[in-house]
Scaffold this motif. Structure first.
Motif, mmCIF file in Angstrom:
data_model
loop_
_atom_site.group_PDB
_atom_site.id
_atom_site.type_symbol
_atom_site.label_atom_id
_atom_site.label_comp_id
_atom_site.label_asym_id
_atom_site.label_seq_id
_atom_site.Cartn_x
_atom_site.Cartn_y
_atom_site.Cartn_z
ATOM 1 N N UNK A 140 0.753 -1.056 0.045
ATOM 2 C CA UNK A 140 -0.164 0.037 0.182
ATOM 3 C C UNK A 140 0.872 1.198 0.051
ATOM 4 N N UNK A 141 2.240 1.228 -0.136
ATOM 5 C CA UNK A 141 3.078 2.270 -0.152
ATOM 6 C C UNK A 141 3.433 2.656 -1.578
ATOM 7 N N UNK A 142 3.713 3.897 -1.810
ATOM 8 C CA UNK A 142 4.374 4.203 -3.111
ATOM 9 C C UNK A 142 6.033 3.780 -3.022
ATOM 10 N N UNK A 143 6.582 3.686 -4.289
ATOM 11 C CA UNK A 143 7.788 3.374 -4.648
ATOM 12 C C UNK A 143 8.699 4.598 -3.909
ATOM 13 N N UNK A 144 8.453 5.670 -3.757
ATOM 14 C CA UNK A 144 9.293 6.842 -3.306
ATOM 15 C C UNK A 144 8.724 7.051 -1.937
ATOM 16 N N UNK A 146 9.714 9.520 -0.192
ATOM 17 C CA UNK A 146 9.470 10.897 0.033
ATOM 18 C C UNK A 146 7.939 11.308 0.029
ATOM 19 N N UNK A 147 7.545 10.531 -0.815
ATOM 20 C CA UNK A 147 5.780 10.683 -0.799
ATOM 21 C C UNK A 147 5.180 10.227 0.343
ATOM 22 N N UNK A 148 5.782 9.373 1.279
ATOM 23 C CA UNK A 148 5.114 9.187 2.453
ATOM 24 C C UNK A 148 5.364 9.945 3.729
ATOM 25 N N UNK A 149 6.524 10.405 3.673
ATOM 26 C CA UNK A 149 7.014 11.269 4.951
ATOM 27 C C UNK A 149 6.378 12.489 4.870
ATOM 28 N N UNK A 150 6.220 13.064 5.980
ATOM 29 C CA UNK A 150 5.611 14.551 6.197
ATOM 30 C C UNK A 150 6.883 15.331 6.747
ATOM 31 N N UNK A 151 7.434 16.323 6.169
ATOM 32 C CA UNK A 151 8.407 17.191 6.459
ATOM 33 C C UNK A 151 7.595 18.287 7.601
#
Length: 440
Positions: A140-144, A146-151
């Motif tokens: 269920x996670x994207x390959x990148x 950086x699209x998951x993490x919240x800055x």
């Protein structure tokens, strides 16, 4: 056959008893074998039995509690990673921290990194770009990643993961000549500490900061070899967890033991803080570790780990044990904390009103956080805290009478629900009445 060289720190014994002990503690292979079978408390006591044993104990501790050597199994640049820890407040926890303090190795165990909101990308980038790991998303996670993490860090993150206090888990893997390695970066919603005290049981409530390792229940974990199940937002239905830790030598308690000789080592109904007299704090050698840089020439240095400002308590709740605490989420602090004292909670909000709001517009967003003053705020509060000793007892009774009790029910200034302890000034470095220092 020539005699093996003596330990450089071992002075010539002066008494018959010291001579007899010296025969045992004169040779590293002998005392290494003896110390490896002792609990941390027994290790300290044995090391203080005579000068010969003490010198051997210090020599053994330098190797047995070498965090750089321990991390080198996963990381090629331990000092660089620990500098990252110092800069971000990242904690090593889970079974890896337990292995380090227990001086054992669990086969196929991961390295779990618990990260404050806003630091997950920096930590993950390090593991991928510097250490050469590859992100392995689940279905269920994207390959990148950086699209998951919240800055964004100036608020509490929404919880998207079924474990309390966890927003996301990033699995990073590496195959090399030394075998398969896996690191997990756990992005926390409030703080790493809040996530850790919501683990399934007490034996895994240990963690390693950049400058010290901590065990919150050292007597129960390393001497009694017991662990107490802690109530969680998601009940522990998976029976494999007690079985796994039973195989690792721990006796699993689903409720507080009736035997007081065992139950007291869980310190029920007591106010606790990280570094208090019941905590095992193991100072680590920080030579070569770059500390957090000063934000500006006028700001107060913030070079301690924020985990030392947290508190909690372990109480009975509907027949089960639970950690209770209130979260502290203030704009004036870069990080989130936990406390169980309503008066300290109020004290902090008053401080924010007096110091933060009136000066917020005058301070740069990058330098306005005053986490470095947290301990001084606590110290000032502690001067008047004795009159509020009954506060925790009142909260414990509320928990026992009302299983659905939350901090908001008391009308305290609070921005969210939580279960946990109180934040006091109690940073005692003695471990189980003695203390182990890996720095030598």
């Amino acid at each position: 056959m020539s005699e093996p060289p003596s330990h450089p720190n071992l002075s010539q014994p002066r008494s018959v008893d010291e001579c007899m002990m010296g025969e045992v503690f004169y040779r590293a292979p002998i005392y290494d074998n003896i110390f490896s079978y002792t609990s941390p408390r027994e290790l300290v006591r044995l090391g203080h039995s005579c000068r010969a044993a003490y010198a051997a104990f210090k020599d053994y501790s330098r190797g047995a509690f070498s965090i750089n050597r321990h991390l080198s199994d996963f990381l090629s640049k331990p000092l660089l990673f620990r500098s990252l820890q110092a800069r971000t407040g990242t904690l090593i926890a889970g079974s890896n921290a337990l292995q380090f303090l227990d001086r054992i190795v669990y086969n196929e165990a991961d390295l779990d990194l618990y990260v404050h909101p806003g630091h997950a990308r920096e930590v993950t980038d390090y593991v991928v770009e510097i250490e050469g790991y590859e992100f392995k998303p689940h279905s269920k996670q994207p390959q990148d990643y950086r699209k998951i993490i919240v800055d964004e860090w100036n608020r509490t993150l929404r919880q998207d993961y079924p474990i309390k206090g966890v927003r996301s888990v990033l699995s990073l893997e590496k195959h090399g000549s030394d075998g398969f390695r896996k690191i997990q970066v756990i992005e926390c919603t409030l703080s790493p500490f809040e996530t850790i005290i919501n683990f399934h049981s007490t034996c895994v409530m240990n963690f390693v900061a950049f400058d010290a390792a901590y065990s919150l229940y050292p007597i129960a974990t390393f001497f009694d070899r017991s662990t107490l199940q802690v109530w969680r937002a998601r009940p522990l239905h998976d029976g494999s967890v007690p079985i796994k830790y039973g195989q690792r030598g721990f006796h699993w308690f689903s409720a507080l033991p009736l035997d007081t000789s065992l139950s007291t080592s869980f310190y029920p109904d007591m106010t606790r803080t990280v570094g208090d007299q019941y905590t095992w704090k193991l100072p680590l050698d920080i030579q070569g570790v770059d500390l957090r840089p000063q934000l500006s020439s006028s700001s107060t240095p913030f070079q301690f780990d924020p985990v030392t400002c947290n508190g909690w308590s372990l109480v009975e709740r509907s027949g089960q044990m639970a950690t209770i605490y209130d979260p502290i989420r203030l704009e004036m602090f870069r990080y989130n904390y936990t406390t169980g004292s309503a008066m300290l909670h109020l004290h902090l909000y008053r401080f924010m009103t007096e110091q933060g709001d009136s000066k917020a517009d005058m301070i740069s967003p990058d330098t306005r956080h005053v986490d470095s003053t947290f301990k001084s705020i606590e110290a000032g509060f502690e001067l008047h805290s004795r009159r509020f000793d009954t506060d925790l007892a009142a909260r414990i009774n509320l928990c026992r009478k009302d299983p659905e009790w939350t901090p908001e029910a008391t009308g305290r200034p609070n921005e969210g629900k939580g279960e946990g302890g109180r934040c006091d000034e109690g940073f005692v470095q003695l471990a189980m009445n003695e203390g182990i220092d890996s720095k030598g």
